[in-house]
Enzyme design. Structure first.
Site, PDB file in Angstrom:
ATOM      1  N   LYS A 130      47.346  39.565  31.616  1.00 13.88           N
ATOM      2  CA  LYS A 130      45.951  39.231  31.301  1.00 13.88           C
ATOM      3  C   LYS A 130      45.151  40.492  30.962  1.00 13.88           C
ATOM      4  O   LYS A 130      44.262  40.450  30.106  1.00 13.88           O
ATOM      5  CB  LYS A 130      45.317  38.473  32.465  1.00 13.88           C
ATOM      6  CG  LYS A 130      45.974  37.109  32.732  1.00 13.88           C
ATOM      7  CD  LYS A 130      45.884  36.187  31.520  1.00 13.88           C
ATOM      8  CE  LYS A 130      46.380  34.782  31.810  1.00 13.88           C
ATOM      9  NZ  LYS A 130      46.254  33.870  30.671  1.00 13.88           N
ATOM     10  N   TYR A 155      51.454  38.642  36.086  1.00 11.04           N
ATOM     11  CA  TYR A 155      50.347  37.845  35.538  1.00 11.04           C
ATOM     12  C   TYR A 155      49.130  38.728  35.261  1.00 11.04           C
ATOM     13  O   TYR A 155      48.536  38.652  34.175  1.00 11.04           O
ATOM     14  CB  TYR A 155      50.002  36.751  36.553  1.00 11.04           C
ATOM     15  CG  TYR A 155      48.949  35.768  36.103  1.00 11.04           C
ATOM     16  CD1 TYR A 155      49.245  34.774  35.167  1.00 11.04           C
ATOM     17  CD2 TYR A 155      47.664  35.810  36.623  1.00 11.04           C
ATOM     18  CE1 TYR A 155      48.278  33.858  34.764  1.00 11.04           C
ATOM     19  CE2 TYR A 155      46.696  34.896  36.228  1.00 11.04           C
ATOM     20  CZ  TYR A 155      47.007  33.920  35.303  1.00 11.04           C
ATOM     21  OH  TYR A 155      46.051  33.023  34.907  1.00 11.04           O
TER      22      TYR A 155
END
Ligand code: NAP
Length: 247
Positions: free
Chosen positions: A159, A155
């Site tokens: 990002k 994740y």
């Protein structure tokens, strides 16, 4: 007062959580809104609420990690609205775990839905926006893309990648009047963070100077600003909406 009357916006993952709030906020400011979600029922519900505000809305089912779905979504969006002024790349997922136990599919799925999706959508939006010589692209990143987070290697990499994509496209598109920015939320109360235990939430609060989790509306306000004419001299930036967690 921000007015987006006459603008057409597309929001991915707009059926629930932060994306739903962004879709409604843009519509309340006057924009017509296409709501994309992998779950058509939630997209239709949000689109219904937008129509009730007197704006034009379109619900589209698409998996934003699929190039075919994204191409079909843009085809129906442009057919319905004939233009695209605002693109919000919001759809995202988590598949948390420590790296030593993380499966390839958990890495791939998160990178594809959170990062490849923005590449696919920006590629589709780029041509009509360049032709129109204007547009706003807002990518929903995360503070963990700036500071890292144990247990979220997939994740946080997705990002951080989204932030690199934002800065690069800001440079590629600047001469055509297209601004590209990212919003990096901290911990926001949505179905995504409902998975955290009360104990985890209490621990988090110790690191948040404003002493509360954020609300989807806090993020939607930042998106509304970046989508508006008030942000016409802002591009390539990351706006954190995190109660002071990262500073
Ligand atoms: P959410 O409540 O889980 O909503 C995400 C939405 O995206 C859901 O409607 C989901 O549909 C949809 N979606 C998932 N996979 C998709 C796909 N492949 N194609 C199209 N739509 C898809 O999450 P959220 O908390 O609102 O998060 C929105 C964005 O903010 C994400 O990018 C997230 O990473 C980012 N963010 C959130 C927080 C937070 O604290 N909540 C913090 C930082 C950043 P389904 O419901 O059917 O899965």
């Amino acid at each position: 007062m921000i007015s987006l009357v006459g603008k057409a916006a597309l929001v991915t993952g707009g059926g629930r959580g932060i994306g739903r709030e962004i879709s409604l906020k843009l519509a309340r400011a006057g924009a017509d809104v296409g709501v994309c979600d992998i779950d058509l029922a939630t997209a239709q519900q949000a689109a219904g609420e937008i129509e009730a505000l007197g704006r034009k809305a379109l619900a589209v089912k698409a998996d934003v990690s699929s190039a075919d779905d994204v191409a079909a979504m843009f085809e129906s969006f442009l057919q319905a609205f004939n233009r695209i002024d605002i693109l919000v790349n919001n759809a995202g997922i988590t598949r948390d775990g420590l790296i030593v136990r993380m499966k390839d599919e958990d890495w791939d799925r998160v990178i594809n839905i959170n990062l490849k999706s923005a590449f696919l959508c920006c590629r589709e939006a780029g041509r009509p926006m360049m032709k129109a010589r204007g547009g706003k692209i807002i990518n929903i990143a995360s503070v963990v893309g700036l500071m890292g987070n144990a247990g979220q290697v997939n994740y946080s990499a997705s990002k951080a990648g989204l932030i690199g994509l934002t800065k690069t496209l800001a440079k590629e598109f600047a001469s055509r009047g297209i601004m590209v920015n990212a919003v990096a939320p901290g911990y926001i109360q949505t179905p995504m963070t409902d998975k955290l235990t009360d104990e985890q939430k209490q621990k988090l609060l110790a690191y948040i100077p404003l002493q509360r989790l954020g609300q989807p509306e806090d993020v939607a306000h930042a998106v509304l600003f970046l989508a508006s004419g008030l942000a016409d001299y802002i591009t390539g930036q990351v706006l954190t909406v995190d109660g002071g967690l990262v500073m």
